[in-house]
Design a protein around this motif. Structure first.
Motif, PDB file in Angstrom:
ATOM      1  N   ASP A  43      61.468  47.809  36.741  1.00  0.00           N
ATOM      2  CA  ASP A  43      61.667  49.161  36.243  1.00  0.00           C
ATOM      3  C   ASP A  43      61.866  49.107  34.733  1.00  0.00           C
ATOM      4  N   PRO A  44      60.835  49.452  33.935  1.00  0.00           N
ATOM      5  CA  PRO A  44      59.525  49.943  34.361  1.00  0.00           C
ATOM      6  C   PRO A  44      58.628  48.802  34.870  1.00  0.00           C
ATOM      7  N   THR A  45      57.514  49.167  35.467  1.00  0.00           N
ATOM      8  CA  THR A  45      56.563  48.180  35.972  1.00  0.00           C
ATOM      9  C   THR A  45      56.129  47.257  34.850  1.00  0.00           C
ATOM     10  N   ASP A  46      56.103  45.961  35.133  1.00  0.00           N
ATOM     11  CA  ASP A  46      55.701  44.966  34.132  1.00  0.00           C
ATOM     12  C   ASP A  46      54.179  44.859  34.118  1.00  0.00           C
ATOM     13  N   VAL A  47      53.545  45.777  33.396  1.00  0.00           N
ATOM     14  CA  VAL A  47      52.085  45.837  33.381  1.00  0.00           C
ATOM     15  C   VAL A  47      51.488  44.595  32.731  1.00  0.00           C
ATOM     16  N   ALA A  48      52.141  44.062  31.699  1.00  0.00           N
ATOM     17  CA  ALA A  48      51.633  42.853  31.049  1.00  0.00           C
ATOM     18  C   ALA A  48      51.566  41.691  32.044  1.00  0.00           C
ATOM     19  N   ALA A  49      52.579  41.563  32.886  1.00  0.00           N
ATOM     20  CA  ALA A  49      52.571  40.504  33.909  1.00  0.00           C
ATOM     21  C   ALA A  49      51.460  40.750  34.921  1.00  0.00           C
ATOM     22  N   LEU A  50      51.250  42.005  35.295  1.00  0.00           N
ATOM     23  CA  LEU A  50      50.174  42.310  36.236  1.00  0.00           C
ATOM     24  C   LEU A  50      48.817  41.970  35.642  1.00  0.00           C
ATOM     25  N   ARG A  51      48.652  42.214  34.349  1.00  0.00           N
ATOM     26  CA  ARG A  51      47.395  41.849  33.697  1.00  0.00           C
ATOM     27  C   ARG A  51      47.201  40.332  33.726  1.00  0.00           C
ATOM     28  N   ARG A  52      48.258  39.589  33.465  1.00  0.00           N
ATOM     29  CA  ARG A  52      48.136  38.124  33.512  1.00  0.00           C
ATOM     30  C   ARG A  52      47.774  37.654  34.916  1.00  0.00           C
ATOM     31  N   MET A  53      48.383  38.284  35.920  1.00  0.00           N
ATOM     32  CA  MET A  53      48.073  37.907  37.304  1.00  0.00           C
ATOM     33  C   MET A  53      46.619  38.225  37.649  1.00  0.00           C
ATOM     34  N   ALA A  54      46.121  39.355  37.151  1.00  0.00           N
ATOM     35  CA  ALA A  54      44.742  39.748  37.437  1.00  0.00           C
ATOM     36  C   ALA A  54      43.735  38.828  36.771  1.00  0.00           C
ATOM     37  N   ILE A  55      44.097  38.281  35.621  1.00  0.00           N
ATOM     38  CA  ILE A  55      43.197  37.395  34.890  1.00  0.00           C
ATOM     39  C   ILE A  55      43.237  35.978  35.456  1.00  0.00           C
ATOM     40  N   SER A  56      44.401  35.493  35.799  1.00  0.00           N
ATOM     41  CA  SER A  56      44.558  34.090  36.157  1.00  0.00           C
ATOM     42  C   SER A  56      43.891  33.764  37.489  1.00  0.00           C
ATOM     43  N   GLU A  57      43.828  32.491  37.816  1.00  0.00           N
ATOM     44  CA  GLU A  57      43.036  32.000  38.944  1.00  0.00           C
ATOM     45  C   GLU A  57      43.352  32.739  40.239  1.00  0.00           C
ATOM     46  N   GLY A  58      42.292  33.184  40.901  1.00  0.00           N
ATOM     47  CA  GLY A  58      42.450  33.909  42.153  1.00  0.00           C
ATOM     48  C   GLY A  58      42.597  35.400  42.005  1.00  0.00           C
ATOM     49  N   GLY A  59      42.876  35.883  40.797  1.00  0.00           N
ATOM     50  CA  GLY A  59      43.012  37.316  40.586  1.00  0.00           C
ATOM     51  C   GLY A  59      44.147  37.917  41.386  1.00  0.00           C
ATOM     52  N   LEU A  60      43.903  39.071  41.966  1.00  0.00           N
ATOM     53  CA  LEU A  60      44.946  39.823  42.672  1.00  0.00           C
ATOM     54  C   LEU A  60      45.000  39.525  44.173  1.00  0.00           C
ATOM     55  N   LEU A  61      44.289  38.511  44.595  1.00  0.00           N
ATOM     56  CA  LEU A  61      44.434  37.912  45.929  1.00  0.00           C
ATOM     57  C   LEU A  61      43.887  38.739  47.085  1.00  0.00           C
TER      58      LEU A  61
END
Length: 402
Positions: A43-61
C-alpha cells in the motif's frame, strides 16, 4: 463467458525437467509468485517491483497473475469498467465491416481445442471491444493487425477488463500505429537498422545492400508479435515484457531476432526477395528468455535518444530508394506481403543491386556483444529499463526526431 486456458504458465525457458532441476524450477516459481503478490498487496501497490517481475525470467508466470498485474502496469482501475456494449455500436461504426472481416480470419489466434460455439462467442466480444474503443476515441484509426493485439487481452482478461486495458494501451503504447497515416509507424521501424548497425555492422551492411528495408518486421511491430507466433505462451510472455517497458521495446526485440539469425541472413542471396522471405518466416522455437534479456541490454546500451540522430539521418538520406517505394506501397495497403506478391507478378521492377556488401571498413564496437552474450541477467539492465518505463509519460507524444 468463462475464460479459456490460453496462456498456460508462460515459462518457455523453464521447460519441464526432472529431479533436482524440476525442484529448483518449482521453488523459483513459488518464490517469484510470492514476490508478485507481495508487490500487489503493498500500500500503495509496488508497480516498480511488478515491472521487474514482468521483465525477469518467466515473466508473470500464469494468466491468473496477469489478470491482477496487467491492469496495474497500465494504471487501469478494475472497479470502473465499461458497461456492456449497446446494439447501436455496430450499426453506427464506419469500421465494422473491416473489423468483422479481420476477426473472421482470426481462427488461429484461439486455442485449437476450443469448442466452436465458445470461439464464436469470443469473436463477437472481440468485435465489440474494438468498436467500443474506436467509438470512444475518434482520434484513433483502426489498422489491420490491431485485432491480433486485442484478442490476446480478451483471452487473458475477459471482455470487460480487456476493453479497459485495450483502450489505455491504444491511447498510449499503440498510439502511433493508430494515426490516420503510417508515418509514425515508419519512423519507429527506422530504429531497427541503427540498432543492428550498433551491434553487427557486417549484418547491417549486408541487409542494406540487399535493400530489404524493414517491411518484414511491420507485422511484428504492429501486432506485438501476436500475429506471427503460434504458441500463445510465447505471446503473453512478450506482452508481460512490453507492458513493463518503454513503448519502443518491441523494435529492440525485433532487432535481437534479426541479430540472432545472423548466419542464416548472411547465407542468403544478397537480394531483397531472398532476405525478406527468410526474415518474414519467424522461427517458432526462439530462445525467448535469452532474447528478452538481450533486448533489455540493447535498450540500456543504445537508448532511443542516442539512436534518434542516426534514424533522422537515414530518413534524410533515403539510402535505399527502392525500399522506400516498397514501404510506401505496403503502408497504403497495410499488408506487408503484398509488396513481394506484386513484384513477383511483374508489377514492380527491381532496381539494379550491388552485391559488394563490404564497401567500407567497419569496426564492430562490441565484437558482436560476444554473440550478444553481454547479458546482465536482467540486473542493472532491468532496473534501467524499468526506470525508463516509469519515467515515460503517455500524455506526451514520443518525439522520434529531435
Amino acid at each position: 463467458m468463462a475464460l479459456p486456458k490460453a496462456g498456460g504458465d508462460g515459462l518457455s525457458a523453464w521447460s519441464s525437467r526432472s529431479g533436482d532441476e524440476k525442484a529448483d524450477y518449482n521453488a523459483k516459481k513459488k518464490r517469484k509468485a510470492a514476490e508478485i503478490h507481495q508487490a500487489l498487496n503493498s500500500d500503495p501497490t509496488d508497480v516498480a517491483a511488478l515491472r521487474r517481475m514482468a521483465i525477469s525470467e518467466g515473466g508473470l508466470l500464469t494468466d491468473d497473475i496477469r489478470r491482477e498485474v496487467w491492469p496495474k502496469l497500465l494504471n487501469v482501475n478494475i472497479n470502473d469498467l465499461p458497461p456492456p456494449p449497446e446494439k447501436s455500436l455496430r450499426e453506427d461504426s464506419k469500421d465494422f465491416q473491416q473489423v468483422l472481416l479481420d476477426v473472421r480470419r482470426s481462427l488461429r489466434r484461439f486455442p485449437p481445442d476450443m469448442p466452436s460455439e465458445q470461439r464464436e462467442g469470443l469473436q463477437e466480444e472481440l468485435i465489440d471491444i474494438i468498436l467500443y474503443v474506436l467509438e470512444r476515441n475518434p482520434q484513433l484509426h483502426y489498422y489491420q493487425g490491431y485485432h491480433d493485439i486485442v484478442v490476446t487481452f480478451l483471452l487473458v482478461m475477459g471482455e470487460r477488463l480487456a476493453t479497459s486495458l485495450v483502450e489505455k494501451l491504444s491511447t498510449h503504447h499503440l498510439r502511433d500505429f493508430m494515426d490516420p497515416t503510417m508515418d509514425n509507424t515508419k519512423h519507429i521501424l527506422n530504429y531497427l537498422m541503427p540498432i543492428i548497425d550498433q551491434v553487427n555492422p557486417e549484418l547491417h551492411d549486408f541487409m542494406q545492400s540487399a535493400e530489404v528495408g524493414t517491411i518484414f518486421a511491420l507485422s511484428w511491430l504492429i501486432t506485438w508479435f501476436g500475429h506471427v507466433l503460434s504458441d500463445f505462451r510465447h505471446v503473453v510472455r512478450l506482452y508481460d515484457f512490453f507492458l513493463a517497458c518503454h513503448p519502443l521495446m518491441p523494435i529492440y526485440f525485433a532487432a535481437v531476432i534479426v541479430l540472432y539469425r545472423e548466419q542464416e541472413v548472411l547465407d542468403c542471396e544478397c537480394d531483397m526477395a531472398s532476405v525478406h522471405h527468410l526474415l518474414s518466416q519467424i522461427p517458432q522455437d526462439l530462445p525467448y528468455e535469452t532474447l528478452i534479456s538481450r533486448a533489455g541490454d540493447l535498450f540500456v546500451q543504445f537508448p532511443p535518444s542516442e539512436l534518434a540522430r542516426e534514424v533522422a539521418q537515414q530518413q534524410a538520406e533515403r539510402t535505399a530508394a527502392s525500399t522506400f517505394k516498397d514501404f510506401e506501397l505496403a503502408s497504403a495497403q497495410q499488408r506487408p506481403d503484398m509488396v513481394l506478391r506484386q513484384r513477383f507478378r511483374g508489377f514492380l521492377q527491381p532496381e539494379d543491386r550491388t552485391k559488394n556488401i563490404l564497401t567500407k571498413p567497419r569496426t564492430n564496437r562490441f565484437v558482436k556483444l560476444a554473440v550478444m552474450g553481454l547479458t546482465v541477467a536482467l540486473g542493472a539492465a532491468a532496473l534501467a529499463v524499468v526506470k525508463s518505463a516509469l519515467e515515460w509519460a503517455p500524455k506526451f507524444q514520443l518525439q522520434l526526431f529531435p
